[in-house]
Design a protein around this motif. Structure first.
Motif, PDB file in Angstrom:
ATOM      1  N   ARG A  95      60.177  92.387  21.241  1.00  0.00           N
ATOM      2  CA  ARG A  95      58.882  93.000  21.549  1.00  0.00           C
ATOM      3  C   ARG A  95      57.764  92.568  20.617  1.00  0.00           C
ATOM      4  O   ARG A  95      56.608  92.972  20.814  1.00  0.00           O
ATOM      5  CB  ARG A  95      59.008  94.525  21.557  1.00  0.00           C
ATOM      6  CG  ARG A  95      59.138  95.195  20.208  1.00  0.00           C
ATOM      7  CD  ARG A  95      59.151  96.701  20.384  1.00  0.00           C
ATOM      8  NE  ARG A  95      59.376  97.419  19.152  1.00  0.00           N
ATOM      9  CZ  ARG A  95      58.391  97.850  18.346  1.00  0.00           C
ATOM     10  NH1 ARG A  95      57.133  97.596  18.639  1.00  0.00           N
ATOM     11  NH2 ARG A  95      58.684  98.512  17.243  1.00  0.00           N
ATOM     12  N   ALA A 151      55.989  90.175  12.525  1.00  0.00           N
ATOM     13  CA  ALA A 151      55.402  91.267  11.729  1.00  0.00           C
ATOM     14  C   ALA A 151      55.017  90.823  10.326  1.00  0.00           C
ATOM     15  O   ALA A 151      54.791  91.670   9.461  1.00  0.00           O
ATOM     16  CB  ALA A 151      56.373  92.438  11.669  1.00  0.00           C
ATOM     17  N   LEU A 178      59.014  92.950   4.551  1.00  0.00           N
ATOM     18  CA  LEU A 178      58.720  93.847   3.436  1.00  0.00           C
ATOM     19  C   LEU A 178      59.984  94.480   2.860  1.00  0.00           C
ATOM     20  O   LEU A 178      59.923  95.192   1.863  1.00  0.00           O
ATOM     21  CB  LEU A 178      57.737  94.929   3.880  1.00  0.00           C
ATOM     22  CG  LEU A 178      56.362  94.404   4.333  1.00  0.00           C
ATOM     23  CD1 LEU A 178      55.505  95.539   4.895  1.00  0.00           C
ATOM     24  CD2 LEU A 178      55.634  93.711   3.177  1.00  0.00           C
ATOM     25  N   LEU A 201      53.787  81.947  -1.474  1.00  0.00           N
ATOM     26  CA  LEU A 201      52.812  81.329  -0.573  1.00  0.00           C
ATOM     27  C   LEU A 201      52.802  79.816  -0.754  1.00  0.00           C
ATOM     28  O   LEU A 201      52.890  79.066   0.227  1.00  0.00           O
ATOM     29  CB  LEU A 201      51.414  81.898  -0.825  1.00  0.00           C
ATOM     30  CG  LEU A 201      51.230  83.328  -0.304  1.00  0.00           C
ATOM     31  CD1 LEU A 201      49.932  83.929  -0.826  1.00  0.00           C
ATOM     32  CD2 LEU A 201      51.251  83.359   1.222  1.00  0.00           C
ATOM     33  N   ASP A 231      65.171  92.634  15.630  1.00  0.00           N
ATOM     34  CA  ASP A 231      65.360  93.973  15.062  1.00  0.00           C
ATOM     35  C   ASP A 231      64.372  94.253  13.933  1.00  0.00           C
ATOM     36  O   ASP A 231      64.096  95.416  13.629  1.00  0.00           O
ATOM     37  CB  ASP A 231      66.796  94.134  14.537  1.00  0.00           C
ATOM     38  CG  ASP A 231      67.813  94.133  15.673  1.00  0.00           C
ATOM     39  OD1 ASP A 231      67.378  94.291  16.835  1.00  0.00           O
ATOM     40  OD2 ASP A 231      69.015  93.964  15.401  1.00  0.00           O
ATOM     41  N   ALA A 276      51.098  87.735   7.938  1.00  0.00           N
ATOM     42  CA  ALA A 276      51.323  86.295   8.041  1.00  0.00           C
ATOM     43  C   ALA A 276      51.765  85.896   9.445  1.00  0.00           C
ATOM     44  O   ALA A 276      51.651  84.724   9.830  1.00  0.00           O
ATOM     45  CB  ALA A 276      52.346  85.846   7.008  1.00  0.00           C
TER      46      ALA A 276
HETATM   47  O1  T3D Z   1      55.549  87.015  -0.166  1.00  0.00           O
HETATM   48  C1  T3D Z   1      54.610  87.753   0.209  1.00  0.00           C
HETATM   49  O2  T3D Z   1      54.723  88.963   0.389  1.00  0.00           O
HETATM   50  C2  T3D Z   1      53.263  87.151   0.461  1.00  0.00           C
HETATM   51  C3  T3D Z   1      52.941  87.073   1.880  1.00  0.00           C
HETATM   52  C4  T3D Z   1      52.423  88.137   2.540  1.00  0.00           C
HETATM   53  C5  T3D Z   1      51.968  87.969   3.923  1.00  0.00           C
HETATM   54  C6  T3D Z   1      52.127  89.213   4.785  1.00  0.00           C
HETATM   55  O3  T3D Z   1      52.580  89.047   5.879  1.00  0.00           O
HETATM   56  S1  T3D Z   1      51.630  90.722   4.186  1.00  0.00           S
HETATM   57  C7  T3D Z   1      51.787  91.784   5.610  1.00  0.00           C
HETATM   58  C8  T3D Z   1      53.215  92.195   5.883  1.00  0.00           C
HETATM   59  N1  T3D Z   1      53.328  92.849   7.175  1.00  0.00           N
HETATM   60  C9  T3D Z   1      52.920  94.092   7.377  1.00  0.00           C
HETATM   61  O4  T3D Z   1      52.366  94.773   6.527  1.00  0.00           O
HETATM   62  C10 T3D Z   1      53.209  94.681   8.739  1.00  0.00           C
HETATM   63  C11 T3D Z   1      54.198  95.835   8.617  1.00  0.00           C
HETATM   64  N2  T3D Z   1      54.541  96.365   9.917  1.00  0.00           N
HETATM   65  C12 T3D Z   1      53.693  97.123  10.627  1.00  0.00           C
HETATM   66  O5  T3D Z   1      52.583  97.422  10.256  1.00  0.00           O
HETATM   67  C13 T3D Z   1      54.232  97.631  11.937  1.00  0.00           C
HETATM   68  O6  T3D Z   1      55.629  97.588  11.917  1.00  0.00           O
HETATM   69  C14 T3D Z   1      53.733  96.808  13.144  1.00  0.00           C
HETATM   70  C15 T3D Z   1      52.234  97.054  13.347  1.00  0.00           C
HETATM   71  C16 T3D Z   1      54.012  95.312  12.973  1.00  0.00           C
HETATM   72  C17 T3D Z   1      54.486  97.286  14.417  1.00  0.00           C
HETATM   73  O7  T3D Z   1      54.408  98.706  14.494  1.00  0.00           O
HETATM   74  P1  T3D Z   1      55.389  99.471  15.489  1.00  0.00           P
HETATM   75  O8  T3D Z   1      55.003 100.913  15.429  1.00  0.00           O
HETATM   76  O9  T3D Z   1      55.362  98.815  16.819  1.00  0.00           O
HETATM   77  O10 T3D Z   1      56.874  99.250  14.923  1.00  0.00           O
HETATM   78  P2  T3D Z   1      57.532  99.937  13.645  1.00  0.00           P
HETATM   79  O11 T3D Z   1      58.241 101.168  14.053  1.00  0.00           O
HETATM   80  O12 T3D Z   1      56.549 100.064  12.539  1.00  0.00           O
HETATM   81  O13 T3D Z   1      58.621  98.817  13.188  1.00  0.00           O
HETATM   82  C18 T3D Z   1      59.828  98.619  13.937  1.00  0.00           C
HETATM   83  C19 T3D Z   1      60.886  98.155  12.971  1.00  0.00           C
HETATM   84  O14 T3D Z   1      60.517  96.900  12.401  1.00  0.00           O
HETATM   85  C20 T3D Z   1      61.023  99.121  11.795  1.00  0.00           C
HETATM   86  O15 T3D Z   1      62.374  99.104  11.409  1.00  0.00           O
HETATM   87  P3  T3D Z   1      63.332 100.383  11.708  1.00  0.00           P
HETATM   88  O16 T3D Z   1      62.695 101.580  11.058  1.00  0.00           O
HETATM   89  O17 T3D Z   1      63.368 100.494  13.214  1.00  0.00           O
HETATM   90  O18 T3D Z   1      64.653 100.010  11.098  1.00  0.00           O
HETATM   91  C21 T3D Z   1      60.168  98.474  10.751  1.00  0.00           C
HETATM   92  O19 T3D Z   1      60.525  98.851   9.432  1.00  0.00           O
HETATM   93  C22 T3D Z   1      60.469  97.002  10.985  1.00  0.00           C
HETATM   94  N3  T3D Z   1      59.411  96.163  10.468  1.00  0.00           N
HETATM   95  C23 T3D Z   1      58.158  96.076  10.929  1.00  0.00           C
HETATM   96  N4  T3D Z   1      57.460  95.240  10.183  1.00  0.00           N
HETATM   97  C24 T3D Z   1      58.278  94.805   9.224  1.00  0.00           C
HETATM   98  C25 T3D Z   1      59.529  95.391   9.399  1.00  0.00           C
HETATM   99  N5  T3D Z   1      60.563  95.151   8.581  1.00  0.00           N
HETATM  100  C26 T3D Z   1      60.335  94.313   7.558  1.00  0.00           C
HETATM  101  N6  T3D Z   1      59.164  93.719   7.323  1.00  0.00           N
HETATM  102  C27 T3D Z   1      58.113  93.935   8.123  1.00  0.00           C
HETATM  103  N7  T3D Z   1      56.948  93.275   7.904  1.00  0.00           N
END
Ligand code: T3D
Length: 265
Positions: A64, A68, A72, A87, A28, A116
């Motif tokens: 799917r 991600a 966040l 980290l 989810d 990540a």
């Molecule tokens: O501690 C630290 O912070 C240091 C480490 C950092 C390392 C990192 O990983 S920084 C990068 C963090 N990740 C992102 O910035 C990615 C964020 N997500 C996206 O850009 C997009 O969701 C995706 C490209 C992965 C997928 O896009 P899409 O259009 O297929 O899906 P969506 O509609 O954006 O997301 C679907 C659901 O997943 C949505 O929730 P909802 O609205 O249906 O309730 C979305 O909020 C949730 N979701 C997606 N990514 C994350 C997430 N929830 C929490 N954290 C996420 N990273």
């Protein structure tokens, strides 16, 4: 062979036929990494390392997405960790556990791998991607730098120029483009991904566990050494492999025109 399934919540760990399959299991949230998932992932990798029945590991995601990246939405009840601490304490140990695991790790990238989550895939030894999967160096989009090994693995896989483009712009890379530039080994139809990953993992599991572990070590060493040091290191490792029962078995099997039965001894 009957499999075993360990009790985790944010991931699943299934062991069967010499292969440990670790499935990130928060579909989810697109398998975003929260604290429990990071803790369980590290525990599962260590468990796979200790389990002598495990000879290869597959890492994949439920639903799917592959992963991600950092969750966040995660909050820590007022005691927010610095990202550097998060980290050092939680991500880096996972990446090192994959890289140092003396067993091959196959990423079966079933969907988007972002931040990540992309780093996790990059740290694996071999990557298969499903058609429709994508890779997003999403760090810059949220004002962060590539982490969890992305800055180390990426240029080694795709070269400095492509790594800079991917890391600094952060556009999604399709599975097909990822295969073209060497980010993944190959792309397979989504419905066939797990069968292909398991078939590959079983082939790896059929090899000599000792030789496989030493080969993984040699490749890692070579990434940080000059030719002379790599040649010397190869000789050291071959000295170990050459004294093993698996080497004797491999030679005997060749002479007797039969498949080898490696034990890791
Ligand atoms: O501690 C630290 O912070 C240091 C480490 C950092 C390392 C990192 O990983 S920084 C990068 C963090 N990740 C992102 O910035 C990615 C964020 N997500 C996206 O850009 C997009 O969701 C995706 C490209 C992965 C997928 O896009 P899409 O259009 O297929 O899906 P969506 O509609 O954006 O997301 C679907 C659901 O997943 C949505 O929730 P909802 O609205 O249906 O309730 C979305 O909020 C949730 N979701 C997606 N990514 C994350 C997430 N929830 C929490 N954290 C996420 N990273």
């Amino acid at each position: 062979m009957a499999g075993t399934t360990a009790a985790y919540t944010a991931i699943r760990l299934d062991v069967a036929d010499g292969v440990a399959t670790i499935t990130l299991n928060r579909p989810d949230a697109l398998n975003a990494l929260d604290r429990p998932m990071k803790t369980e992932l590290l525990a599962a990798l260590r468990s796979a390392g200790r389990d002598r029945s495990v000879r290869a590991v597959v890492l994949t995601g439920e639903g799917r997405a592959f992963c991600a990246g950092q969750d966040l939405r995660e909050t820590f009840g007022g005691s927010e960790p610095t990202l550097a601490d998060e980290l050092r304490d939680r991500y880096n140990p996972v990446i090192l556990a994959i890289a140092r695991l003396p067993k091959p790790v196959v990423a079966a990238v079933n969907g988007v791998a972002a931040g990540a989550g992309c780093s996790l895939a990059l740290a694996c030894d071999i990557r298969l991607a499903a058609e429709g999967a994508s890779f997003v160096l999403a760090f810059g989009r949220v004002g962060l730098v590539p982490d969890s090994g992305a800055s180390w693995f990426l240029p080694r896989l795709v070269g400095a120029g492509r790594a800079a483009e991917l890391a600094l712009i952060g556009d999604p890379v399709t599975a097909e483009e990822a295969a073209r530039i060497g980010l993944v080994n190959r792309v397979v139809p989504a419905a066939a991904l797990m069968d292909e990953a398991m078939a590959l993992a079983r082939r790896l599991a059929d090899g000599s566990p000792l030789a496989t572990a030493l080969a993984k070590r040699a490749l890692a060493f070579s990434a940080e050494s000059d030719l002379e040091a790599a040649l010397s290191h190869e000789a050291t490792l071959q000295g170990i492999a050459g004294r093993s029962a698996d080497h004797a078995e491999g030679v005997a099997a060749f002479r007797e025109k039969r498949p080898p039965r490696f034990t890791g001894e």
